[in-house]
Design a protein around this motif. Structure first.
Motif, PDB file in Angstrom:
ATOM      1  N   PRO A  84       0.878  -1.178  -0.108  1.00  0.00           N
ATOM      2  CA  PRO A  84      -0.197  -0.009   0.079  1.00  0.00           C
ATOM      3  C   PRO A  84       0.788   1.180   0.089  1.00  0.00           C
ATOM      4  CG  PRO A  84      -0.104  -0.948   2.139  1.00  0.00           C
ATOM      5  CD  PRO A  84       0.704  -1.942   1.450  1.00  0.00           C
ATOM      6  N   PRO A  85       0.184   2.344  -0.423  1.00  0.00           N
ATOM      7  CA  PRO A  85       1.083   3.605  -0.602  1.00  0.00           C
ATOM      8  C   PRO A  85       1.286   4.230   0.993  1.00  0.00           C
ATOM      9  CG  PRO A  85      -1.365   4.074  -0.993  1.00  0.00           C
ATOM     10  CD  PRO A  85      -1.119   2.516  -1.242  1.00  0.00           C
ATOM     11  N   ILE A  86       2.530   4.738   0.828  1.00  0.00           N
ATOM     12  CA  ILE A  86       2.975   5.633   2.184  1.00  0.00           C
ATOM     13  C   ILE A  86       1.939   6.788   2.687  1.00  0.00           C
ATOM     14  CG2 ILE A  86       4.810   6.478   3.646  1.00  0.00           C
ATOM     15  CD1 ILE A  86       6.672   4.562   1.957  1.00  0.00           C
ATOM     16  N   PRO A  87       1.461   6.752   3.589  1.00  0.00           N
ATOM     17  CA  PRO A  87       0.637   8.220   4.015  1.00  0.00           C
ATOM     18  C   PRO A  87       1.462   9.153   3.967  1.00  0.00           C
ATOM     19  CG  PRO A  87       0.486   7.088   5.797  1.00  0.00           C
ATOM     20  CD  PRO A  87       1.409   6.028   4.827  1.00  0.00           C
TER      21      PRO A  87
END
Length: 353
Positions: free
Chosen positions: A21-24
């Protein structure tokens, strides 16, 4: 795990590998140091007290001076006692200058002359009035004694009129001169000017001060300024009125005094100002208080009528023995009251002859 940076392998149960998942984004409320990796946060917190101040008491400067000495030197470099003394001296000099200037100013104002304001209770003026519009000014009113009556008293010797001779007796010996001063009041802008009149020192005339003048018959040939008042007439009889022939002084209390100063009617007396040489009317804007004579009083250029009179009655007159100027017992014998309609009067005029 041997490597702090080693990550676990992705285990796929179905045999397929999915991307991570993408890093926030980093939170905006993170501490400043952690947001930019600027180092460790401060070592002190509210849970620990700051180091005691006593550790700075022994700090020594490059020249061996202590912290307290440094503070004292800064205070001295800003002025100190020297500046305070200079400010104090400057204040004292300014205050002294103000006091000296005030004293000198008061002395100069007093040297210009202390002229008291004239009021109804002030003594009558003794010199000419300042210039002003007619009729303001200082005037000599030359008249003659036209008539004399002593009907108010049972003893005619107790009533006398200066100069003790009528015009019928002698036109020259009947001359009586009054010196009066007319002063203009300060009226409101919407009202006509008003005037008052005062007498000066005179051996026979009654003394009065700041009596209001009233204009009568304005615009007519009989136009005049008039005034009247009550006064006490004092008479020293020619002849003795006592049994022992002692001197006496008689008082006619509440004697009426009235004067009419005409502004159009021509004067006829003395002879040098007869009809052919009557003085011209004074200018309405030029002052009339000065005169070419030494007295400073200018002749009133018009007709004048002056009268003092009183009716008979109780205590008319009231006479007393006089010894060396001192009033003694009242004189009773030879004096009886006359009727009120019986008049004594002295009438002065400068026209009609």
């Amino acid at each position: 795990m041997p490597g702090g940076d080693t990550r676990l392998s992705v285990i796929a149960e179905d045999g397929n590998v999915h991307p991570p998942p993408p890093i926030p984004p980093r939170a905006a409320h993170r501490p400043f140091a952690k947001r930019f990796h600027l180092g460790d946060p401060p070592r002190h917190s509210y849970e620990k007290s700051p180091p005691p101040y006593s550790i700075w008491t022994n700090v020594v400067g490059p020249k061996g001076e202590h912290l307290a000495d440094v503070r004292w030197n800064k205070r001295n470099s800003r002025g100190g006692w020297r500046r305070l003394c200079l400010v104090t001296v400057a204040v004292v000099v300014v205050v002294a200058g103000l006091i000296v200037g005030l004293v000198i100013g008061l002395q100069k104002s007093q040297n210009r002359g202390n002229i008291p304001l004239t009021s109804s209770s002030s003594p009558p003026p003794s010199g000419p009035a300042p210039n002003g519009p007619f009729p303001a000014g200082s005037y000599s009113l030359t008249t003659f004694l036209d008539a004399e009556s002593d009907n108010c008293t049972s003893n005619g010797d107790t009533w006398r009129c200066f100069p003790y001779a009528t015009y019928e007796d002698s036109p020259d010996k009947s001359k009586a001169i009054f010196h009066w001063i007319i002063t203009a009041a300060q009226p409101k802008s919407s009202s006509p000017p008003t005037y008052s009149i005062s007498s000066t020192n005179n051996p026979f005339a009654l003394d009065f001060s700041n009596v209001p003048l009233r204009l009568v018959d304005a615009g007519l040939s009989s136009e005049r300024y008039t005034f009247s008042m009550l006064t006490n007439k004092v008479v020293i009889p020619f002849a003795a009125i006592t049994i022992d022939n002692s001197l006496a002084t008689c008082y006619y209390n509440r004697t009426s005094f009235r004067a009419d100063l005409y502004t159009k009617m021509r004067r006829m007396y003395p002879a040098e100002v007869s009809a052919s040489s009557s003085a011209p009317p004074p200018s309405s804007t030029e002052g009339t208080g000065n005169s070419s004579t030494n007295t400073g009083f200018q002749p009133w250029p018009y007709a004048v009528r002056i009268e003092e009179y009183i009716g008979g009655g109780a205590d008319v007159p009231a006479c007393y023995r006089t010894t060396n100027g001192n009033i003694g017992d009242r004189v009773i014998g030879g004096l009886t009251p006359e009727a009120a309609e019986e008049k004594c009067n002295c009438l002065y005029m400068n026209y009609g002859r």
